[in-house]
Design an enzyme around this catalytic site. Structure first.
Site, mmCIF file in Angstrom:
data_model
loop_
_atom_site.group_PDB
_atom_site.id
_atom_site.type_symbol
_atom_site.label_atom_id
_atom_site.label_comp_id
_atom_site.label_asym_id
_atom_site.label_seq_id
_atom_site.Cartn_x
_atom_site.Cartn_y
_atom_site.Cartn_z
ATOM 1 N N ASN A 248 21.731 18.607 -29.818
ATOM 2 C CA ASN A 248 20.810 16.957 -29.867
ATOM 3 C C ASN A 248 19.686 17.452 -31.087
ATOM 4 O OD1 ASN A 248 22.746 15.679 -28.077
ATOM 5 N ND2 ASN A 248 21.316 16.915 -26.523
ATOM 6 N N LYS B 243 26.806 18.088 -33.564
ATOM 7 C CA LYS B 243 27.110 17.154 -32.404
ATOM 8 C C LYS B 243 27.210 15.721 -33.279
ATOM 9 C CE LYS B 243 25.773 15.504 -28.094
ATOM 10 N NZ LYS B 243 25.022 15.804 -26.892
ATOM 11 N N ASP C 138 33.258 18.773 -18.502
ATOM 12 C CA ASP C 138 31.921 19.277 -18.951
ATOM 13 C C ASP C 138 31.507 20.440 -18.451
ATOM 14 O OD1 ASP C 138 29.516 19.477 -20.517
ATOM 15 O OD2 ASP C 138 28.838 17.722 -19.599
ATOM 16 N N TRP D 14 30.047 8.167 -15.782
ATOM 17 C CA TRP D 14 28.850 8.998 -15.826
ATOM 18 C C TRP D 14 28.479 9.047 -14.363
ATOM 19 C CZ3 TRP D 14 24.764 7.815 -19.977
ATOM 20 C CH2 TRP D 14 25.186 8.339 -21.354
ATOM 21 N N GLU E 175 27.435 11.011 -27.199
ATOM 22 C CA GLU E 175 26.161 10.694 -26.441
ATOM 23 C C GLU E 175 25.095 10.268 -27.324
ATOM 24 O OE1 GLU E 175 26.653 13.631 -22.772
ATOM 25 O OE2 GLU E 175 25.398 14.593 -24.337
ATOM 26 N N GLU F 206 24.152 24.938 -16.100
ATOM 27 C CA GLU F 206 23.703 23.501 -15.794
ATOM 28 C C GLU F 206 24.483 23.079 -14.615
ATOM 29 O OE1 GLU F 206 25.058 20.903 -18.988
ATOM 30 O OE2 GLU F 206 24.423 19.140 -18.076
ATOM 31 N N ARG G 38 31.469 19.987 -33.167
ATOM 32 C CA ARG G 38 31.838 20.037 -31.827
ATOM 33 C C ARG G 38 32.831 18.747 -31.190
ATOM 34 N NH1 ARG G 38 27.700 19.059 -28.322
ATOM 35 N NH2 ARG G 38 28.095 20.994 -26.874
ATOM 36 N N LYS H 288 34.569 22.807 -25.767
ATOM 37 C CA LYS H 288 34.025 23.346 -24.455
ATOM 38 C C LYS H 288 35.314 23.953 -23.832
ATOM 39 C CE LYS H 288 29.896 20.499 -23.986
ATOM 40 N NZ LYS H 288 29.077 19.628 -23.140
ATOM 41 N N HIS I 269 32.491 16.890 -11.085
ATOM 42 C CA HIS I 269 31.274 16.073 -11.506
ATOM 43 C C HIS I 269 30.888 15.192 -10.572
ATOM 44 C CE1 HIS I 269 28.679 14.822 -14.414
ATOM 45 N NE2 HIS I 269 29.429 15.454 -15.538
ATOM 46 N N GLU J 150 33.743 27.053 -26.590
ATOM 47 C CA GLU J 150 32.221 26.975 -26.339
ATOM 48 C C GLU J 150 32.037 26.918 -24.840
ATOM 49 O OE1 GLU J 150 30.017 23.584 -27.930
ATOM 50 O OE2 GLU J 150 28.756 23.429 -26.009
HETATM 51 C C1 BDP Z 1 25.971 17.828 -21.264
HETATM 52 C C2 BDP Z 1 24.691 18.076 -21.297
HETATM 53 C C3 BDP Z 1 23.966 17.566 -22.202
HETATM 54 C C4 BDP Z 1 24.424 18.094 -23.701
HETATM 55 C C5 BDP Z 1 25.902 17.739 -23.860
HETATM 56 C C6 BDP Z 1 26.271 18.386 -24.879
HETATM 57 O O1 BDP Z 1 24.338 17.590 -19.731
HETATM 58 O O2 BDP Z 1 22.469 18.053 -22.081
HETATM 59 O O3 BDP Z 1 23.593 17.508 -24.616
HETATM 60 O O4 BDP Z 1 26.511 18.385 -22.758
HETATM 61 O O5 BDP Z 1 27.271 19.375 -24.841
HETATM 62 O O6 BDP Z 1 26.789 19.046 -20.582
HETATM 63 O O7 BDP Z 1 26.417 17.989 -26.007
#
Ligand code: BDP
Length: 694
Positions: free
Chosen positions: A185, A262, A339, A534, A266, A367, A299, A334, A511, A361
């Site tokens: 980010n 990215k 996630d 979410w 989001e 987390e 990504r 990923k 999740h 990734e």
């Molecule tokens: C999520 C995280 C967030 C990250 C996002 C990402 O919660 O903080 O910015 O992935 O990978 O797992 O871009």
């Protein structure tokens, strides 16, 4: 008098078990034995290699070790050949890696034969989610080691340089050769002059250790800091702005690695804001970087506002673009389709994109696995993922092989891990979290290495005590130590990830965390107005009929299973063939569905949750018995964290089962520990913590 005598003895004993703050990681060698290093060439990297040998050599005193740079077809990239007294490589970084390998073998007491070791992936990269103000997104080990706020934000101090050097050395010792210095980010400010000066200072320190520097960039930078009206990738002014920027970067950092992006995810800007595709965006940046050998890691972690199953979206967005990317673009995917959950099936993009380079990734920072409070050794998770068979080019098309260049022709091969490093004295928060940094490096170098071996090495290097004897030192890993420390602690590490899966989200659940902190349980958590995908109820789909997310091709299913290659598509779509570990990932099943054990689904869920809690209690016992083998500081630190983990595991079990019981309406099995909490209490406690969204 007696008391004083006891005190003196106590103090002496305490001093002899000297304190360790964990800062030296797995590189604790001292007491060097003289060694004669022969190397005809000289360079900063070779000097480092020589110094390491002189610092850590445990072989025969006065032995000669030769370091030879000589082309050899059997050695690839920065690979090396080691024998007892020589290291040969094509590159000076290969020599450095070989030296670290030699020293590791000496410390762990492993034998050294004449052998070659080549890296599985060419680019083995840490992604730091570090913000320019010094905070770390999803970081649980203190502030950033690269960035800080305040009036000396841009001053490069001696302390900074020492820390960066220690960081670089630790990475080199496990083969990591790239660092993305800032959060995905990304702030546009990363590309400003003063920031780039600091990036240069960091790159200068990392370079001799073979580590290239990369940056995350914000796609809208041309408009935000370039004074251009748009950031449309097909606009020539925009493309020129990036070209000029890249030129500036390379004039400061000639071995700069490239960009991580990215985009359209989001809330981040991206080419779709201008009606362009991911390929348009990535290729424009790739063209700017390619004259200098730079790469773009683009990504695939995206999900749009559509109502499509979140697990399907990356595949839906990227598959149509297969074959449209430049050869210096790598799609960074990923490991799982959602996630970084404690367990997910692999993302169906692996192996499916046959004309595009794809890189995994992984997330080293925990987390979703208990932050730096829970003990979670992640090598088993990554091993499970890398060895998953995609079947894309027939049986044996593992994720590892689909990404390392052995199946698909590709110019680059790469793997990334989201770092768990911060300013904490021990770098990673939990002393055992260091093992995940270590494991990432070892697996990136050799994707087929077993978790057990990684744990074994790491424990020996991190907790072993070595002594020097007259014939040159051998490690003092005695029978007693092996039996009473190494073995149980290794088992604890190997069981730790599965324990978390069990007490958080067994049988394919995923999740169900409360809120955005991703730590405690929150199967109920669904604030009004929040995007459905979410919230936990979206993922567990619990109702009186059953539980689980239907991803089968049935009319009520999302057919997420259909994104996999046969036979997986069929295997996953049928509950009787679907691995039980993924059952509720792919199926919504009745509470009394019969499991392979003969138990009902409800009972099986209870057994898993309870089993997870019991495992953590077992870890506490194992660790307490390890007391006499560990220095006081690290012992107490781990002991305390295990206690917190145990309490949190219990909360997970009680919260999830009491919540699901409202739908299952079934009693708890008798051979199962009764709940300690009640649901209202846990929900209220959670609401106080995360705010009243209900
Ligand atoms: C999520 C995280 C967030 C990250 C996002 C990402 O919660 O903080 O910015 O992935 O990978 O797992 O871009």
């Amino acid at each position: 008098m007696k008391i004083i005598a006891y005190l003196v003895i106590f103090v002496l004993v305490s001093i002899s078990v000297y304190a360790e703050d964990g800062h030296n990681l797995w590189l604790r060698y001292s007491n060097p034995i003289s060694v004669n290093v022969v190397c005809v060439k000289s360079s900063p990297t070779l000097t480092l290699a020589r110094q390491e040998l002189q610092m850590g050599w445990k072989g025969e005193p006065g032995a000669s070790v030769s370091l030879v740079i000589k082309a050899d077809k059997a050695i690839r990239g920065d690979g090396y050949r080691i024998s007892k007294n020589a290291i040969q490589a094509n590159t000076e970084f290969g020599i450095l890696y070989g030296v670290f390998e030699l020293l590791r073998r000496q410390q762990t007491g492993e034998g050294i034969q004449d052998e070659i070791s080549n890296p599985s992936y060419d680019r083995r990269i840490l992604n730091h989610w570090d913000n320019l103000n010094g905070s770390v997104e999803r970081g649980y080990a203190g502030q950033s080691i690269f960035w800080r706020e305040g009036k000396d934000a841009w001053t490069v101090t001696e302390t900074d340089k020492i820390l960066w050097q220690e960081y670089a050395r630790a990475n080199a010792s496990i083969g990591i050769n790239g660092s993305v210095l800032n959060n995905v980010n990304a702030s546009q400010l990363i590309l400003t002059k003063e920031c780039l000066q600091r990036v240069k200072a960091i790159a200068d320190v990392l370079r001799p250790y073979g580590i290239r520097t990369y940056l995350s960039v914000k796609f809208s930078s041309p408009a935000l800091i370039g004074g251009i009206k748009t950031s449309d990738p097909l606009n020539p002014e925009v493309a020129k702005w990036w070209k000029d920027k890249v030129k500036d970067i390379y004039s400061l950092i000639p071995d700069f690695g490239g960009f991580l992006v990215k985009a359209n995810s989001e809330g981040q800007p991206g080419p779709q804001d201008f009606g362009r595709t991911h390929a348009d965006g990535a290729n424009m940046l790739a063209d700017a970087l390619s004259p200098y050998g730079g790469i773009v890691m683009w990504r695939a972690f995206v999900y749009s506002t559509s109502n499509e199953d979140r697990a399907k979206q990356a595949y839906l967005e990227f598959m149509p673009l297969d074959g449209q990317f430049r050869d210096n673009v790598i799609i960074q995917v990923k490991n799982g389709p959602v996630d970084f959950q404690p367990r997910e099936p692999f993302s169906p993009l692996f192996g499916a994109m046959k004309e595009t380079t794809v890189m995994p990734e992984l997330q080293i920072t925990q987390e979703y696995l208990g932050h730096s409070i829970h003990l979670a050794f992640l090598a088993p998770l990554w091993e499970e993922f890398l060895q998953s068979d995609t079947y894309q080019k027939g049986p044996g098309s593992t994720v590892a092989h689909c990404t390392d260049g052995s199946i698909f022709p590709q110019k680059y091969s790469a793997i990334a891990g989201v770092s768990n490093i911060g300013l904490d004295a021990n770098w990673c928060g939990h002393p055992f979290a260091q093992a995940n940094w270590y494991a990432f490096g070892r697996l990136a170098w050799n994707s087929s290495i077993r978790s057990e071996l990684i744990a074994d090495e790491w424990i020996k290097l991190t907790f072993g005590r070595t002594t020097t004897n007259a014939n040159g030192a051998t490690s003092d890993l005695s029978i007693d130590w092996n039996l009473n420390f190494l073995s149980p602690v290794k088992q604890m590490m190997l069981d730790s990830r599965e324990a978390i899966v069990d007490y958080m989200m067994p049988l394919g659940l995923h999740h169900i965390f409360s809120a955005n902190g991703h730590y405690g349980p929150g199967p109920w958590w669904a604030p009004k107005g929040m995007r459905k995908d979410w919230t936990p109820p979206y993922f567990h789909q619990s109702d009186t009929l059953g539980i689980g997310f239907d991803r089968t091709p049935s009319t009520r299913g999302s057919n997420g299973a259909g994104q996999y290659q046969e036979p997986l598509r069929s295997v996953f779509s049928d509950p009787s063939t679907c691995p039980e570990a993924y059952l509720l990932w792919f199926h919504h099943l009745p509470w009394d569905y019969r499991m392979k054990s003969g138990r009902t689904l409800w009972d099986e869920l209870c057994i898993h949750y309870d089993g997870g809690v019991q495992k953590v209690r077992q870890f506490q016992k194992i660790w307490d018995q390890a007391e006499r083998y560990v220095d006081r500081d690290r012992f107490v630190d781990v002991q305390k964290r295990l206690r917190d983990q145990s309490l949190n595991a219990l909360e997970w079990k009680d919260a999830c089962l009491l919540y699901f019981q409202q739908f299952s309406r079934k009693p708890f099995p008798y051979n199962f520990e009764r709940p300690m909490y009640n649901l209202d209490y846990l929900i209220e406690k959670d609401t106080k913590r995360v705010g009243n969204y209900h």
